[in-house]
Design an enzyme around this catalytic site. Sequence first.
Site, PDB file in Angstrom:
ATOM      1  N   LYS A  77       0.883  -1.142  -0.078  1.00  0.00           N
ATOM      2  CA  LYS A  77      -0.102   0.086   0.129  1.00  0.00           C
ATOM      3  C   LYS A  77       0.805   1.210  -0.017  1.00  0.00           C
ATOM      4  CE  LYS A  77      -4.535   0.667   0.404  1.00  0.00           C
ATOM      5  NZ  LYS A  77      -5.482   0.236  -0.382  1.00  0.00           N
ATOM      6  N   GLY A 179     -22.689   3.997  -5.033  1.00  0.00           N
ATOM      7  CA  GLY A 179     -21.735   4.476  -6.029  1.00  0.00           C
ATOM      8  C   GLY A 179     -21.358   3.493  -6.970  1.00  0.00           C
TER       9      GLY A 179
HETATM   10  P1  NAD Z   1     -17.880   5.505  -4.478  1.00  0.00           P
HETATM   11  O1  NAD Z   1     -17.405   6.704  -3.979  1.00  0.00           O
HETATM   12  O2  NAD Z   1     -18.378   5.362  -6.022  1.00  0.00           O
HETATM   13  O3  NAD Z   1     -19.498   5.223  -3.904  1.00  0.00           O
HETATM   14  C1  NAD Z   1     -19.618   5.592  -2.342  1.00  0.00           C
HETATM   15  C2  NAD Z   1     -21.124   5.817  -2.260  1.00  0.00           C
HETATM   16  O4  NAD Z   1     -21.436   5.878  -0.837  1.00  0.00           O
HETATM   17  C3  NAD Z   1     -21.645   7.226  -2.824  1.00  0.00           C
HETATM   18  O5  NAD Z   1     -22.861   6.895  -3.345  1.00  0.00           O
HETATM   19  C4  NAD Z   1     -21.871   7.858  -1.607  1.00  0.00           C
HETATM   20  O6  NAD Z   1     -22.957   8.882  -1.978  1.00  0.00           O
HETATM   21  C5  NAD Z   1     -22.225   6.917  -0.677  1.00  0.00           C
HETATM   22  N1  NAD Z   1     -22.217   7.077   0.903  1.00  0.00           N
HETATM   23  C6  NAD Z   1     -21.231   8.205   1.434  1.00  0.00           C
HETATM   24  N2  NAD Z   1     -21.740   8.222   2.824  1.00  0.00           N
HETATM   25  C7  NAD Z   1     -22.790   7.626   2.714  1.00  0.00           C
HETATM   26  C8  NAD Z   1     -23.688   7.164   3.966  1.00  0.00           C
HETATM   27  N3  NAD Z   1     -23.151   7.677   5.312  1.00  0.00           N
HETATM   28  N4  NAD Z   1     -25.023   6.473   3.758  1.00  0.00           N
HETATM   29  C9  NAD Z   1     -25.105   6.067   2.601  1.00  0.00           C
HETATM   30  N5  NAD Z   1     -24.414   6.346   1.696  1.00  0.00           N
HETATM   31  C10 NAD Z   1     -23.285   7.009   1.723  1.00  0.00           C
HETATM   32  O7  NAD Z   1     -17.323   4.286  -3.829  1.00  0.00           O
HETATM   33  P2  NAD Z   1     -17.210   2.817  -4.325  1.00  0.00           P
HETATM   34  O8  NAD Z   1     -16.103   2.726  -5.346  1.00  0.00           O
HETATM   35  O9  NAD Z   1     -18.451   2.349  -4.763  1.00  0.00           O
HETATM   36  O10 NAD Z   1     -16.812   1.927  -3.008  1.00  0.00           O
HETATM   37  C11 NAD Z   1     -17.615   1.826  -1.915  1.00  0.00           C
HETATM   38  C12 NAD Z   1     -16.853   1.165  -0.844  1.00  0.00           C
HETATM   39  O11 NAD Z   1     -16.599  -0.148  -1.220  1.00  0.00           O
HETATM   40  C13 NAD Z   1     -15.729   1.887  -0.115  1.00  0.00           C
HETATM   41  O12 NAD Z   1     -15.732   1.337   1.084  1.00  0.00           O
HETATM   42  C14 NAD Z   1     -14.522   1.096  -1.027  1.00  0.00           C
HETATM   43  O13 NAD Z   1     -13.256   1.304  -0.250  1.00  0.00           O
HETATM   44  C15 NAD Z   1     -15.191  -0.239  -1.176  1.00  0.00           C
HETATM   45  N6  NAD Z   1     -14.557  -1.047  -1.981  1.00  0.00           N
HETATM   46  C16 NAD Z   1     -14.777  -0.672  -3.597  1.00  0.00           C
HETATM   47  C17 NAD Z   1     -14.147  -1.334  -4.289  1.00  0.00           C
HETATM   48  C18 NAD Z   1     -14.335  -0.839  -5.941  1.00  0.00           C
HETATM   49  O14 NAD Z   1     -13.894  -1.711  -6.725  1.00  0.00           O
HETATM   50  N7  NAD Z   1     -14.800   0.087  -6.227  1.00  0.00           N
HETATM   51  C19 NAD Z   1     -13.595  -2.714  -4.275  1.00  0.00           C
HETATM   52  C20 NAD Z   1     -13.524  -2.976  -2.922  1.00  0.00           C
HETATM   53  C21 NAD Z   1     -14.160  -2.180  -1.797  1.00  0.00           C
END
Ligand code: NAD
Length: 377
Positions: A77, A179
Site C-alpha cells: 500500500k 456508487g
Molecule cells: P463510491 O465513491 O463510488 O460510492 C460511495 C457511495 O457511498 C456514494 O454513493 C456516496 O453517496 C455514498 N455514501 C457516502 N456516505 C454515505 C452514508 N453515510 N450513507 C449512505 N451512503 C453514503 O465508492 P465505491 O467505489 O462504490 O466504494 C464503496 C465502498 O466499497 C468503499 O468502502 C470502498 O473502499 C469499497 N470497495 C470498493 C471497491 C471498488 O472496486 N470500487 C472494491 C473493494 C471495496
Amino acid sequence: MADIIEYADDLGPLKVIHVHEASVGLKAVLVVDNVAKGPSIGGIRMAPDVTTEECVRLARAMTMKNAAAGLPHGGGKVVLQGDPKMPKPQKAELLRCLASALRTEEDYIFAPDMGTDEECMAWIRDEVGRVVALPREIGGIPLDEIGATGWGLAQAAEVAADYCDFELKGARVAVQGFGAVGRNVSRFLVEKGAVLVAASDSRGTVHNPDGLDVQSLAALKVEGRSLADYAGGTHGCCDDIVDVECDIWIPAARPDVINDDNVEGLNTKLFLQGANIPATETAEARLHEKGILYVPDFIANAGGVICAAMEYHGATESAAMDTIKEKVARNTRLVLERVMADGISPRQAAKEMALERVRKAMSFRRFSTFSMGPNYI
Ligand code: NAD
C-alpha cells in the site's frame, strides 16, 4: 507511530519506505507487507491525514485479500499526504514524482485507492510502467464502469443464499451507498431475480417493498444527483436503511457503518460486505451470535483487485469477469463450509484460509518474503 517492530510479525512488513521530496511537497509512505505469492498489489490512498500506521494495516489487509483471492500477488500500500481535489497539474506532479522515487521498488505494483483514479494510474505508467487499473484507451479494464466488485458480490450472494433459508430469485435487497459498488451489485442481483427494496446515498434512503428501479436510481447518480430525487417510494434519512426488512443487506459506502449502536436494528438474513470493514469487530461478533450470516469484505469484494491483476497479466475484460465469478464463488463457498464445519465466525474462517495460503507460498521460498529476481514481474 509506535516503533515498526511492534507491527512486524512472521508475515511482514518486508519494507517500509518513506518518500520525501520537498521541491514538490511530496510526503508518502510505501509499505510492502509480504511478497511470498508475488509482487504486491495495493492502492495509493491520497488524503491530508494519512499515517504510516494506517499504511501498515492497509498493506496487511491487501496481503490477506490477494491471498484469499488466490492471486499470484502479495500485499502492499502507499499513502500520500495531500488533498485529492488539489489542482490537476499539481496532483500529476506529485504522483509522477512519487512514481519516479519508487521506480526500482519492483516488489510493488501501483493501483488506485481513495483519492486516486485511473488518470493518476496513467501518469504513473508514463513514469514507471508497473501499474494496474489504467484507462481503457491505454489497455486498461475500467473496473468501476464494468462493475467488477459488484459482479463478485453478486456471485458471493448466490453462494451464500444456499446457507440461508431464501432463494436469490425474489430475495429482498437493501444497499447502503449507490456508487460504483452499490449500483453495480444492485444491477447484477436484480438480473438474477432479486428485488431491490431500499437504497441509500449520503443524502438519504429510498424504500419500496415492491421494488425500486435500479436503472433510474443509477441514472440519477451518473447525472450527479441524489437518490433523494427518485420519484416514488418512501424517503428517509441515511440511517433509515439500517433496519429495513430484507434478506440481503449490503454496505457499499463507509467503514464501521454497523456498530454497537445500530447492530440490533439490522433486519436481514445475510450481511454481504461490499465496503471495507463495514462493521466494527464487536458488531460483527454480534451478527454471528444472532445467526445473521455475513461474508467478510476481503472475500466478497475482491472482484476489483482480481480484475486489476487480470489486467496486469494481459487478460481481456470477459476473461476478467469469468475469473472473478469463479474465484469469488469458490472462496465464498470454502469460507462458509469452514464456518459450518468448525463452528467459527466467517471472519475467522476467511483469515485462516488466507493465512494458510500465504504460509504455504512462504514455505516455497528461500527467504520467505524476498523478491524473486529479475524475472519477477
Ligand atoms: P463510491 O465513491 O463510488 O460510492 C460511495 C457511495 O457511498 C456514494 O454513493 C456516496 O453517496 C455514498 N455514501 C457516502 N456516505 C454515505 C452514508 N453515510 N450513507 C449512505 N451512503 C453514503 O465508492 P465505491 O467505489 O462504490 O466504494 C464503496 C465502498 O466499497 C468503499 O468502502 C470502498 O473502499 C469499497 N470497495 C470498493 C471497491 C471498488 O472496486 N470500487 C472494491 C473493494 C471495496
